[in-house]
Write a protein that holds these residues in place. Structure first.
Motif, PDB file in Angstrom:
ATOM      1  N   GLY A   1      35.229  59.743  14.085  1.00 46.43           N
ATOM      2  CA  GLY A   1      34.503  58.547  14.480  1.00 46.43           C
ATOM      3  C   GLY A   1      35.406  57.488  15.087  1.00 46.43           C
ATOM      4  N   VAL A   2      34.785  56.385  15.477  1.00 48.00           N
ATOM      5  CA  VAL A   2      35.517  55.320  16.156  1.00 48.00           C
ATOM      6  C   VAL A   2      36.584  54.703  15.257  1.00 48.00           C
ATOM      7  CG1 VAL A   2      33.799  53.575  15.473  1.00 48.00           C
ATOM      8  CG2 VAL A   2      35.253  53.189  17.497  1.00 48.00           C
ATOM      9  N   HIS A   3      36.323  54.604  13.949  1.00 52.05           N
ATOM     10  CA  HIS A   3      37.301  54.008  13.032  1.00 52.05           C
ATOM     11  C   HIS A   3      38.560  54.869  12.934  1.00 52.05           C
ATOM     12  CE1 HIS A   3      34.695  50.801  11.461  1.00 52.05           C
ATOM     13  NE2 HIS A   3      33.709  51.672  11.617  1.00 52.05           N
ATOM     14  N   ARG A   4      38.366  56.169  12.804  1.00 48.21           N
ATOM     15  CA  ARG A   4      39.515  57.060  12.692  1.00 48.21           C
ATOM     16  C   ARG A   4      40.288  57.122  14.002  1.00 48.21           C
ATOM     17  NH1 ARG A   4      39.175  63.230  10.303  1.00 48.21           N
ATOM     18  NH2 ARG A   4      41.406  63.697  10.359  1.00 48.21           N
ATOM     19  N   TRP A   5      39.547  57.109  15.135  1.00 49.63           N
ATOM     20  CA  TRP A   5      40.215  57.081  16.432  1.00 49.63           C
ATOM     21  C   TRP A   5      41.039  55.804  16.580  1.00 49.63           C
ATOM     22  CZ3 TRP A   5      42.018  60.340  19.508  1.00 49.63           C
ATOM     23  CH2 TRP A   5      41.345  61.507  19.859  1.00 49.63           C
ATOM     24  N   GLY A   6      40.443  54.679  16.159  1.00 48.47           N
ATOM     25  CA  GLY A   6      41.157  53.411  16.244  1.00 48.47           C
ATOM     26  C   GLY A   6      42.439  53.429  15.432  1.00 48.47           C
ATOM     27  N   ALA A   7      42.360  53.956  14.200  1.00 43.58           N
ATOM     28  CA  ALA A   7      43.548  54.034  13.343  1.00 43.58           C
ATOM     29  C   ALA A   7      44.590  54.968  13.948  1.00 43.58           C
ATOM     30  CB  ALA A   7      43.144  54.524  11.948  1.00 43.58           C
ATOM     31  N   THR A   8      44.135  56.056  14.582  1.00 41.31           N
ATOM     32  CA  THR A   8      45.057  57.002  15.210  1.00 41.31           C
ATOM     33  C   THR A   8      45.800  56.358  16.381  1.00 41.31           C
ATOM     34  OG1 THR A   8      43.662  58.877  14.588  1.00 41.31           O
ATOM     35  CG2 THR A   8      45.220  59.233  16.388  1.00 41.31           C
ATOM     36  N   ILE A   9      45.086  55.610  17.195  1.00 41.22           N
ATOM     37  CA  ILE A   9      45.701  54.928  18.343  1.00 41.22           C
ATOM     38  C   ILE A   9      46.707  53.885  17.864  1.00 41.22           C
ATOM     39  CG2 ILE A   9      45.247  53.365  20.283  1.00 41.22           C
ATOM     40  CD1 ILE A   9      42.547  54.864  20.605  1.00 41.22           C
TER      41      ILE A   9
END
Length: 313
Positions: free
Chosen positions: A134-142
């Motif tokens: 999801g967007v939260h995990r993608w954000g944390a990954t970036i």
């Protein structure tokens, strides 16, 4: 002796909550891994990384040999020989890159960069396991990736320290190994996975170890034996930690390795981590902990939704 120590630890913690027991094992494992890399850095001043890795694998193989022998022929039977071979090759490459970085970089820097494996695990899980992110995990990954870039500290000419790039390659390889192991556990028992790595990595290191072999002194032999023993003990403690406690509750404790590495690096090698390393590590750790906490919350919300619909499994 090691078995007696293990029994004493179990006896002392038997009445503690499972997550507390798991946390103590993971903290012990983190300390053990930190000691391991410090020993590798120390002995790597005079001996090749191939020689260190070969002896390390030989010692670990000798320790687990009784388990492997008891598991015969099951311990040698795999339904995914190609994937087992791929795992061994990736693991050997990751160890070579990671251990070379440990020898050449300040201990805290190499340890901090190794935490970027969390970023690679997320990417590989999407590619190879078809996991939905999801967007939260993608954000944390970036955000975590930005932390990695900060630690690499490219100079004014855009050139990055090649040893830092080796540390990144080692972290990527470690992340890929975890994904492959996850796939292998669907078809092969743990003893089989253990056997192939213990023997396979040592076999790969045999020829380059012979070509670069330097006769170790008695002191160096003791250090090499310690590398193998401590590696095995740290891995065992890590396994016991995740067996006793919930992964989501104890995973972030692995980051105490940066504290241990900083102290050992300063006391033994006279190296202090740079501001960029500490800042980048802080970003990666914060992003990783956020991801774990988010997954815990998401899991609880899904569980409550299922209960509300009267679903059961």
């Amino acid at each position: 002796m090691l078995k007696r120590v293990e029994k004493k630890i179990v006896a002392m913690t038997v009445d503690l909550p499972s997550n507390t027991i798991g946390a103590l094992w993971v903290l012990l494992a983190a300390f053990g891994f930190s000691i391991m890399v410090a020993l590798i850095k120390f002995v790597g001043r005079d001996l090749s990384v191939f020689q260190i890795l070969f002896v390390r694998q030989a010692v670990m193989l000798a320790i687990v040999a009784p388990t492997i022998i008891r598991g015969l022929p099951t311990s040698l039977v795999t339904k995914r020989p190609g994937l087992q071979l791929a795992r061994v090759l990736i693991a050997a490459t990751a160890m070579l890159c990671g251990f070379t970085a440990v020898i050449e970089l300040p201990l805290a820097d190499a340890t901090a960069i190794s935490f970027s494996r969390t970023f690679f695990i997320t990417i590989f899980a999407i590619w190879f396991l078809n996991e939905i992110v999801g967007v939260h995990r993608w954000g944390a990954t970036i955000v975590g990736f930005l932390g990695v870039v900060l630690m690499l500290r490219p100079g004014a000419d855009g050139i990055v320290d090649p040893h830092a790039l080796l540390a990144i390659a080692g972290a990527a390889g470690a992340g890929m190994v975890m994904i492959v192991v996850r796939i292998l556990t669907r078809t092969d028992p743990p003893v089989t996975i253990l056997t192939y790595q213990a023997f396979g990595v040592g076999l790969i290191m045999l020829v380059p170890a012979v070509l670069t072999w330097q006769a170790p002194s008695l002191h160096q032999w003791l250090l090499l034996l310690l590398v193998g023993i401590v590696s095995w003990a740290a891995q065992l403690a890590n396994i016991k930690g995740y067996k006793a406690g919930e992964a989501t509750a104890i995973a972030s404790l692995d980051y105490t390795r940066l504290l241990y590495a900083t102290i050992l690096g300063a006391l033994v090698f006279g190296h202090w981590p740079s501001v960029e390393t500490l800042a980048g590590a802080t970003i990666i750790i914060a992003a990783s902990i956020y991801t774990v906490r988010r997954e815990i919350k998401r899991g609880r919300e899904l569980a409550r939704a299922a209960e509300g619909r009267g679903e059961s499994h």
